[in-house]
Design an enzyme around this catalytic site. Structure first.
Site, PDB file in Angstrom:
ATOM      1  N   ASN A 102     -10.952  -3.475   2.839  1.00 26.33           N
ATOM      2  CA  ASN A 102      -9.318  -3.019   2.264  1.00 26.33           C
ATOM      3  C   ASN A 102      -9.511  -2.312   1.390  1.00 26.33           C
ATOM      4  O   ASN A 102     -10.188  -4.233   1.130  1.00 26.33           O
ATOM      5  CB  ASN A 102      -7.940  -3.665   3.232  1.00 26.33           C
ATOM      6  CG  ASN A 102      -6.609  -2.950   1.960  1.00 26.33           C
ATOM      7  OD1 ASN A 102      -6.899  -1.885   2.134  1.00 26.33           O
ATOM      8  ND2 ASN A 102      -5.897  -4.228   1.966  1.00 26.33           N
ATOM      9  N   HIS A 104      -6.578  -4.141  -2.008  1.00 27.59           N
ATOM     10  CA  HIS A 104      -5.576  -4.076  -2.358  1.00 27.59           C
ATOM     11  C   HIS A 104      -5.554  -4.032  -3.421  1.00 27.59           C
ATOM     12  O   HIS A 104      -6.014  -5.177  -4.391  1.00 27.59           O
ATOM     13  CB  HIS A 104      -4.713  -5.355  -1.409  1.00 27.59           C
ATOM     14  CG  HIS A 104      -4.132  -6.715  -1.754  1.00 27.59           C
ATOM     15  ND1 HIS A 104      -2.524  -5.968  -1.318  1.00 27.59           N
ATOM     16  CD2 HIS A 104      -3.389  -7.383  -2.242  1.00 27.59           C
ATOM     17  CE1 HIS A 104      -1.521  -6.072  -1.227  1.00 27.59           C
ATOM     18  NE2 HIS A 104      -1.825  -7.359  -2.044  1.00 27.59           N
ATOM     19  N   SER A 131      -8.317  -6.385  -5.435  1.00 30.21           N
ATOM     20  CA  SER A 131      -9.350  -6.988  -4.677  1.00 30.21           C
ATOM     21  C   SER A 131     -10.020  -5.790  -3.933  1.00 30.21           C
ATOM     22  O   SER A 131      -9.373  -5.703  -2.832  1.00 30.21           O
ATOM     23  CB  SER A 131      -8.427  -8.386  -3.734  1.00 30.21           C
ATOM     24  OG  SER A 131      -7.963  -9.331  -5.108  1.00 30.21           O
ATOM     25  N   ASP A 140      -3.558  -9.413   4.659  1.00 25.80           N
ATOM     26  CA  ASP A 140      -4.047  -9.792   3.007  1.00 25.80           C
ATOM     27  C   ASP A 140      -4.582 -11.370   3.305  1.00 25.80           C
ATOM     28  O   ASP A 140      -5.275 -11.335   2.339  1.00 25.80           O
ATOM     29  CB  ASP A 140      -3.303  -9.084   2.018  1.00 25.80           C
ATOM     30  CG  ASP A 140      -2.271  -7.471   2.538  1.00 25.80           C
ATOM     31  OD1 ASP A 140      -3.463  -7.274   2.273  1.00 25.80           O
ATOM     32  OD2 ASP A 140      -1.341  -7.888   2.211  1.00 25.80           O
TER      33      ASP A 140
HETATM   34  N1  NHR Z   1      -3.775  -6.021   8.851  1.00 21.81           N
HETATM   35  C1  NHR Z   1      -4.109  -6.503   9.601  1.00 21.81           C
HETATM   36  N2  NHR Z   1      -4.142  -6.529  10.913  1.00 21.81           N
HETATM   37  N3  NHR Z   1      -4.783  -7.264   8.441  1.00 21.81           N
HETATM   38  C2  NHR Z   1      -5.093  -6.526   7.182  1.00 21.81           C
HETATM   39  O1  NHR Z   1      -5.228  -7.221   6.802  1.00 21.81           O
HETATM   40  C3  NHR Z   1      -4.777  -5.519   6.573  1.00 21.81           C
HETATM   41  C4  NHR Z   1      -3.930  -4.751   8.046  1.00 21.81           C
HETATM   42  C5  NHR Z   1      -2.985  -3.276   7.275  1.00 21.81           C
HETATM   43  C6  NHR Z   1      -3.380  -2.824   6.582  1.00 21.81           C
HETATM   44  C7  NHR Z   1      -3.182  -2.684   3.609  1.00 21.81           C
HETATM   45  C8  NHR Z   1      -2.519  -3.723   3.338  1.00 21.81           C
HETATM   46  C9  NHR Z   1      -1.950  -3.873   1.667  1.00 21.81           C
HETATM   47  O2  NHR Z   1      -3.289  -3.667   0.821  1.00 21.81           O
HETATM   48  C10 NHR Z   1      -3.467  -3.616   5.013  1.00 21.81           C
HETATM   49  C11 NHR Z   1      -4.185  -4.811   5.492  1.00 21.81           C
HETATM   50  C12 NHR Z   1       0.563  -2.385   4.666  1.00 21.81           C
HETATM   51  C13 NHR Z   1       1.370  -3.278   5.120  1.00 21.81           C
HETATM   52  C14 NHR Z   1       2.672  -3.003   5.832  1.00 21.81           C
HETATM   53  O3  NHR Z   1       3.324  -4.396   5.879  1.00 21.81           O
HETATM   54  C15 NHR Z   1       1.241  -4.642   4.345  1.00 21.81           C
HETATM   55  C16 NHR Z   1      -0.213  -4.756   3.828  1.00 21.81           C
HETATM   56  C17 NHR Z   1      -0.893  -3.853   3.737  1.00 21.81           C
HETATM   57  C18 NHR Z   1      -0.428  -2.056   4.462  1.00 21.81           C
HETATM   58  N4  NHR Z   1       3.379  -2.041   6.669  1.00 21.81           N
HETATM   59  C19 NHR Z   1       4.368  -1.619   7.697  1.00 21.81           C
HETATM   60  C20 NHR Z   1       4.353  -1.575   8.651  1.00 21.81           C
HETATM   61  O4  NHR Z   1       5.112  -2.042   9.212  1.00 21.81           O
HETATM   62  C21 NHR Z   1       4.871  -0.324   6.843  1.00 21.81           C
HETATM   63  C22 NHR Z   1       5.026   0.095   5.693  1.00 21.81           C
HETATM   64  C23 NHR Z   1       5.258   1.398   5.435  1.00 21.81           C
HETATM   65  O5  NHR Z   1       4.858   2.565   5.649  1.00 21.81           O
HETATM   66  O6  NHR Z   1       5.201   2.453   3.773  1.00 21.81           O
HETATM   67  O7  NHR Z   1       3.022  -1.507   9.681  1.00 21.81           O
HETATM   68  O8  NHR Z   1      -1.336  -3.725   1.223  1.00 21.81           O
HETATM   69  C1  GAR Z   2      -3.593   1.967  -4.378  1.00 25.15           C
HETATM   70  O1  GAR Z   2      -3.573   0.994  -5.749  1.00 25.15           O
HETATM   71  C2  GAR Z   2      -3.745   0.716  -3.757  1.00 25.15           C
HETATM   72  O2  GAR Z   2      -4.191  -1.054  -3.767  1.00 25.15           O
HETATM   73  C3  GAR Z   2      -2.741   0.836  -2.388  1.00 25.15           C
HETATM   74  O3  GAR Z   2      -2.137   2.224  -2.331  1.00 25.15           O
HETATM   75  C4  GAR Z   2      -2.604   2.817  -3.487  1.00 25.15           C
HETATM   76  C5  GAR Z   2      -3.065   3.944  -2.827  1.00 25.15           C
HETATM   77  O4  GAR Z   2      -3.472   4.572  -3.687  1.00 25.15           O
HETATM   78  N1  GAR Z   2      -2.618  -0.083  -1.496  1.00 25.15           N
HETATM   79  C6  GAR Z   2      -1.699  -0.353  -0.513  1.00 25.15           C
HETATM   80  O5  GAR Z   2      -0.453  -1.191  -1.498  1.00 25.15           O
HETATM   81  C7  GAR Z   2      -1.842  -1.237   0.766  1.00 25.15           C
HETATM   82  N2  GAR Z   2      -0.850  -1.636   1.241  1.00 25.15           N
HETATM   83  P1  GAR Z   2      -4.288   6.436  -3.296  1.00 25.15           P
HETATM   84  O6  GAR Z   2      -3.503   7.157  -1.993  1.00 25.15           O
HETATM   85  O7  GAR Z   2      -4.300   6.629  -5.029  1.00 25.15           O
HETATM   86  O8  GAR Z   2      -5.744   5.505  -3.027  1.00 25.15           O
END
Ligand code: NHR
Ligand code: GAR
Length: 210
Positions: A102, A104, A131, A140
Protein backbone atom coordinates in the site's frame (compact mmCIF):
# COMPACT_ATOMS: atom_id res chain seq x y z
CA UNK A 1 -4.18 -3.21 -8.52
CA UNK A 2 -6.95 -2.16 -6.16
CA UNK A 3 -8.30 1.39 -6.29
CA UNK A 4 -11.29 3.40 -5.07
CA UNK A 5 -10.85 6.74 -6.79
CA UNK A 6 -8.80 8.91 -9.10
CA UNK A 7 -6.05 6.40 -9.77
CA UNK A 8 -3.20 8.86 -10.21
CA UNK A 9 -0.87 6.31 -8.60
CA UNK A 10 -2.21 3.68 -10.99
CA UNK A 11 -1.40 6.13 -13.80
CA UNK A 12 2.15 6.56 -12.49
CA UNK A 13 2.62 2.78 -12.55
CA UNK A 14 1.09 2.49 -16.05
CA UNK A 15 3.48 5.22 -17.24
CA UNK A 16 6.45 3.44 -15.64
CA UNK A 17 5.57 0.15 -17.34
CA UNK A 18 5.10 1.84 -20.71
CA UNK A 19 8.40 3.74 -20.33
CA UNK A 20 10.27 0.51 -19.57
CA UNK A 21 11.05 1.59 -15.99
CA UNK A 22 9.13 -1.33 -14.49
CA UNK A 23 9.84 -5.01 -15.16
CA UNK A 24 6.25 -6.10 -14.67
CA UNK A 25 2.78 -5.82 -16.14
CA UNK A 26 -0.43 -4.59 -14.55
CA UNK A 27 -2.73 -7.56 -15.14
CA UNK A 28 -5.95 -6.04 -13.77
CA UNK A 29 -7.51 -3.14 -11.87
CA UNK A 30 -10.37 -3.68 -9.44
CA UNK A 31 -12.34 -0.85 -7.82
CA UNK A 32 -14.95 -1.02 -5.06
CA UNK A 33 -16.48 2.13 -6.56
CA UNK A 34 -18.06 2.13 -10.03
CA UNK A 35 -17.43 5.86 -10.48
CA UNK A 36 -13.67 5.64 -9.83
CA UNK A 37 -11.88 7.58 -12.62
CA UNK A 38 -9.00 5.10 -12.38
CA UNK A 39 -11.12 2.45 -14.11
CA UNK A 40 -11.07 4.44 -17.34
CA UNK A 41 -7.33 5.06 -17.02
CA UNK A 42 -6.86 1.28 -16.97
CA UNK A 43 -9.18 0.65 -19.93
CA UNK A 44 -7.45 3.39 -21.94
CA UNK A 45 -4.28 1.31 -21.65
CA UNK A 46 -5.82 -2.07 -22.40
CA UNK A 47 -5.83 -3.25 -18.78
CA UNK A 48 -8.89 -5.26 -17.64
CA UNK A 49 -10.87 -3.14 -15.17
CA UNK A 50 -13.59 -4.48 -12.93
CA UNK A 51 -15.95 -3.16 -10.25
CA UNK A 52 -16.68 -5.06 -7.07
CA UNK A 53 -19.07 -2.93 -5.00
CA UNK A 54 -18.65 -3.66 -1.29
CA UNK A 55 -22.24 -2.50 -0.65
CA UNK A 56 -23.54 -5.55 -2.51
CA UNK A 57 -22.08 -7.90 0.11
CA UNK A 58 -23.61 -8.80 3.47
CA UNK A 59 -20.34 -8.46 5.39
CA UNK A 60 -16.74 -7.31 5.09
CA UNK A 61 -15.65 -10.97 5.07
CA UNK A 62 -17.98 -11.82 2.15
CA UNK A 63 -16.73 -8.84 0.16
CA UNK A 64 -13.12 -9.78 0.87
CA UNK A 65 -13.74 -13.42 -0.17
CA UNK A 66 -15.17 -12.26 -3.51
CA UNK A 67 -12.30 -9.81 -3.94
CA UNK A 68 -9.75 -12.54 -3.22
CA UNK A 69 -11.35 -14.77 -5.84
CA UNK A 70 -11.48 -11.97 -8.43
CA UNK A 71 -7.79 -11.26 -7.85
CA UNK A 72 -6.71 -14.93 -7.93
CA UNK A 73 -8.28 -15.23 -11.38
CA UNK A 74 -5.29 -13.19 -12.62
CA UNK A 75 -2.64 -15.04 -10.52
CA UNK A 76 -0.69 -11.85 -9.72
CA UNK A 77 2.76 -11.85 -8.10
CA UNK A 78 1.91 -8.61 -6.33
CA UNK A 79 -1.33 -6.99 -5.12
CA UNK A 80 -1.03 -3.20 -5.10
CA UNK A 81 -3.38 -0.92 -3.14
CA UNK A 82 -3.45 2.60 -4.56
CA UNK A 83 -6.02 4.82 -2.86
CA UNK A 84 -8.05 1.72 -1.99
CA UNK A 85 -10.33 2.77 0.86
CA UNK A 86 -11.66 -0.49 2.33
CA UNK A 87 -10.02 -2.10 5.35
CA UNK A 88 -9.13 -5.72 4.49
CA UNK A 89 -9.91 -8.61 6.80
CA UNK A 90 -7.21 -10.84 8.32
CA UNK A 91 -7.92 -13.77 6.01
CA UNK A 92 -7.35 -11.63 2.93
CA UNK A 93 -4.18 -10.05 4.33
CA UNK A 94 -2.73 -13.41 5.38
CA UNK A 95 -3.54 -14.98 2.01
CA UNK A 96 -1.44 -12.38 0.18
CA UNK A 97 1.20 -11.99 2.90
CA UNK A 98 4.47 -10.60 1.51
CA UNK A 99 2.79 -9.77 -1.81
CA UNK A 100 0.33 -7.08 -0.67
CA UNK A 101 1.50 -3.45 -0.57
CA UNK A 102 0.00 0.00 0.00
CA UNK A 103 0.99 3.64 -0.36
CA UNK A 104 0.04 5.77 2.61
CA UNK A 105 0.15 9.58 2.63
CA UNK A 106 2.32 10.06 5.72
CA UNK A 107 5.74 9.24 7.10
CA UNK A 108 4.71 6.06 8.94
CA UNK A 109 4.55 5.30 11.82
CA UNK A 110 3.34 8.92 12.12
CA UNK A 111 -0.29 9.63 11.17
CA UNK A 112 -1.82 6.24 10.55
CA UNK A 113 -5.43 6.36 9.31
CA UNK A 114 -7.26 8.97 7.27
CA UNK A 115 -7.03 12.80 6.83
CA UNK A 116 -3.25 12.76 7.20
CA UNK A 117 -2.58 16.15 5.58
CA UNK A 118 -4.78 18.09 8.02
CA UNK A 119 -3.37 16.11 10.93
CA UNK A 120 0.21 17.01 9.90
CA UNK A 121 -0.80 20.71 9.99
CA UNK A 122 -2.62 20.37 13.32
CA UNK A 123 0.44 18.68 14.83
CA UNK A 124 2.74 21.46 13.60
CA UNK A 125 5.01 18.98 11.79
CA UNK A 126 7.79 20.51 9.70
CA UNK A 127 8.05 17.41 7.54
CA UNK A 128 5.51 15.22 5.77
CA UNK A 129 5.61 12.60 3.04
CA UNK A 130 4.49 9.18 1.94
CA UNK A 131 5.31 5.56 2.71
CA UNK A 132 5.08 2.33 0.74
CA UNK A 133 4.55 -0.61 3.08
CA UNK A 134 3.62 -4.27 3.16
CA UNK A 135 0.03 -4.59 4.39
CA UNK A 136 -0.39 -6.40 7.71
CA UNK A 137 -3.54 -7.15 9.68
CA UNK A 138 -3.01 -4.09 11.85
CA UNK A 139 -3.99 -0.98 9.90
CA UNK A 140 -1.10 1.06 8.42
CA UNK A 141 1.39 -0.88 10.57
CA UNK A 142 3.05 -3.26 8.12
CA UNK A 143 6.80 -3.19 7.41
CA UNK A 144 7.86 -0.07 5.48
CA UNK A 145 9.67 -0.49 2.14
CA UNK A 146 10.40 3.15 1.36
CA UNK A 147 9.51 6.73 2.13
CA UNK A 148 9.80 10.12 0.43
CA UNK A 149 9.79 13.33 2.48
CA UNK A 150 8.50 16.83 1.68
CA UNK A 151 8.90 20.04 3.73
CA UNK A 152 5.84 21.62 5.34
CA UNK A 153 5.89 25.39 4.73
CA UNK A 154 4.14 28.17 6.67
CA UNK A 155 1.67 28.81 3.83
CA UNK A 156 0.77 25.16 3.23
CA UNK A 157 -2.81 23.98 3.69
CA UNK A 158 -4.20 20.46 3.36
CA UNK A 159 -4.70 20.95 -0.39
CA UNK A 160 -1.17 22.14 -1.17
CA UNK A 161 0.30 19.45 1.08
CA UNK A 162 -1.73 16.74 -0.65
CA UNK A 163 -0.45 17.94 -4.04
CA UNK A 164 3.18 17.94 -2.86
CA UNK A 165 2.87 14.49 -1.32
CA UNK A 166 1.12 13.05 -4.38
CA UNK A 167 3.93 14.27 -6.64
CA UNK A 168 6.31 12.24 -4.48
CA UNK A 169 3.94 9.25 -4.41
CA UNK A 170 4.12 9.10 -8.19
CA UNK A 171 7.92 8.70 -7.96
CA UNK A 172 8.04 6.53 -4.85
CA UNK A 173 5.50 3.89 -5.83
CA UNK A 174 6.99 2.87 -9.20
CA UNK A 175 10.47 2.84 -7.62
CA UNK A 176 9.35 0.51 -4.79
CA UNK A 177 7.36 -1.75 -7.11
CA UNK A 178 10.41 -2.11 -9.36
CA UNK A 179 12.52 -3.18 -6.35
CA UNK A 180 9.91 -5.85 -5.60
CA UNK A 181 9.60 -6.96 -9.24
CA UNK A 182 13.37 -7.46 -9.47
CA UNK A 183 13.52 -9.31 -6.15
CA UNK A 184 15.85 -6.72 -4.60
CA UNK A 185 13.34 -6.01 -1.82
CA UNK A 186 11.64 -8.79 0.13
CA UNK A 187 9.58 -9.27 3.27
CA UNK A 188 11.37 -11.73 5.55
CA UNK A 189 10.62 -12.89 9.08
CA UNK A 190 13.18 -10.31 10.29
CA UNK A 191 11.64 -7.40 8.36
CA UNK A 192 12.16 -5.86 4.91
CA UNK A 193 15.47 -6.59 3.21
CA UNK A 194 17.10 -4.65 0.36
CA UNK A 195 19.76 -6.65 -1.51
CA UNK A 196 19.82 -9.04 1.45
CA UNK A 197 20.38 -6.31 4.08
CA UNK A 198 17.75 -5.62 6.72
CA UNK A 199 16.26 -2.12 6.36
CA UNK A 200 15.53 0.23 9.28
CA UNK A 201 11.84 0.58 10.33
CA UNK A 202 11.42 3.57 7.98
CA UNK A 203 12.63 1.59 4.97
CA UNK A 204 14.62 3.13 2.11
CA UNK A 205 14.80 6.93 1.98
CA UNK A 206 13.77 7.71 -1.59
CA UNK A 207 13.31 11.46 -1.04
CA UNK A 208 13.73 13.53 -4.21
CA UNK A 209 17.14 15.19 -3.90
CA UNK A 210 16.43 17.90 -6.53
N1 NHR B 1 -6.24 -3.39 5.41
C1 NHR B 1 -5.46 -3.90 6.35
N2 NHR B 1 -5.84 -5.06 6.93
N3 NHR B 1 -4.29 -3.32 6.75
C2 NHR B 1 -3.91 -2.17 6.20
O1 NHR B 1 -2.77 -1.63 6.59
C3 NHR B 1 -4.70 -1.56 5.18
C4 NHR B 1 -5.88 -2.21 4.81
C5 NHR B 1 -6.73 -1.65 3.84
C6 NHR B 1 -6.41 -0.44 3.27
C7 NHR B 1 -4.98 1.60 3.11
C8 NHR B 1 -5.17 2.61 4.26
C9 NHR B 1 -4.41 3.89 4.09
O2 NHR B 1 -3.41 3.95 3.34
C10 NHR B 1 -5.24 0.24 3.65
C11 NHR B 1 -4.38 -0.33 4.59
C12 NHR B 1 -8.95 2.80 4.40
C13 NHR B 1 -9.18 3.03 5.75
C14 NHR B 1 -10.58 3.12 6.29
O3 NHR B 1 -10.78 3.52 7.42
C15 NHR B 1 -8.08 3.15 6.58
C16 NHR B 1 -6.79 3.02 6.09
C17 NHR B 1 -6.58 2.77 4.73
C18 NHR B 1 -7.66 2.68 3.90
N4 NHR B 1 -11.62 2.73 5.52
C19 NHR B 1 -13.05 2.71 5.90
C20 NHR B 1 -13.53 1.26 6.11
O4 NHR B 1 -14.49 1.10 6.88
C21 NHR B 1 -13.92 3.31 4.82
C22 NHR B 1 -13.57 4.72 4.49
C23 NHR B 1 -14.18 5.20 3.17
O5 NHR B 1 -14.81 4.39 2.44
O6 NHR B 1 -13.99 6.38 2.84
O7 NHR B 1 -13.01 0.33 5.47
O8 NHR B 1 -4.73 4.90 4.75
C1 GAR C 1 -3.11 8.88 -2.44
O1 GAR C 1 -2.61 10.12 -1.99
C2 GAR C 1 -2.90 7.83 -1.38
O2 GAR C 1 -1.74 8.01 -0.63
C3 GAR C 1 -4.11 8.02 -0.54
O3 GAR C 1 -5.16 8.36 -1.42
C4 GAR C 1 -4.64 8.95 -2.58
C5 GAR C 1 -5.12 8.17 -3.78
O4 GAR C 1 -4.85 8.88 -4.95
N1 GAR C 1 -4.44 6.81 0.15
C6 GAR C 1 -5.18 6.80 1.23
O5 GAR C 1 -5.57 7.79 1.77
C7 GAR C 1 -5.53 5.42 1.69
N2 GAR C 1 -6.39 5.52 2.81
P1 GAR C 1 -5.01 8.18 -6.37
O6 GAR C 1 -6.36 7.50 -6.40
O7 GAR C 1 -4.97 9.36 -7.31
O8 GAR C 1 -3.87 7.24 -6.55
Amino acid sequence: MLISGNGSNLQALIDAVEAGRLDGAICAVISNRAEAPGLQRARDHGIPAQVLDHREFASRERFDAALLEAIEHYRPDLVILAGFMRILSDHFVNHFSGRLINIHPSLLPRHKGLNTHQRVLDAGDHEHGCSVHFVSCELDSGAVIGQARVPVCADDDATTLAAKVQRQEHRLYPACVQLLCTGQVRLTDRGVTYQGQLLPPTGLDLTDSH
